[in-house]
Design a protein around this motif. Structure first.
Motif: not given
Length: 92
Positions: A2, A61, A85
């Motif tokens: 992330e 992500d 994401r």
């Protein structure tokens, strides 16, 4: 992995070998570091464009790509990640 940062550029493509976009993100936790994020998702592209327009923080992500496509025919000068994401945060 992330990554958190601010979007400084979004470029879209509609080429035979790649349809989607890449965004350059200035990584918040590593000042001076910029990465590229690739996506072929229209929804994720919309979030990246919103982040560019608003200046709000994003979290991406994704996975670092060993052999990312080079849509413009050149070479990447930054690490490239695929986006699974994206979270767009509202500024307080």
């Amino acid at each position: 992995m992330e990554l958190f940062g601010h979007v400084s550029l979004v470029e879209g493509y509609n080429l035979p070998k790649f349809k989607g976009c890449h965004a350059l993100i200035e990584v918040r936790d590593e000042p001076g570091k910029t990465v590229a994020v690739l996506t072929d998702s229209g929804r994720l592209q919309t979030l990246l464009e919103a982040a560019l327009g608003s200046g709000h923080l994003v979290a991406v992500d994704g996975k670092k790509m060993a052999h990312p496509p080079c849509p413009a025919g050149g070479k990447w000068g930054v690490d490239v990640y695929s986006a699974d994401r994206i979270i767009l945060y509202k500024a307080l």
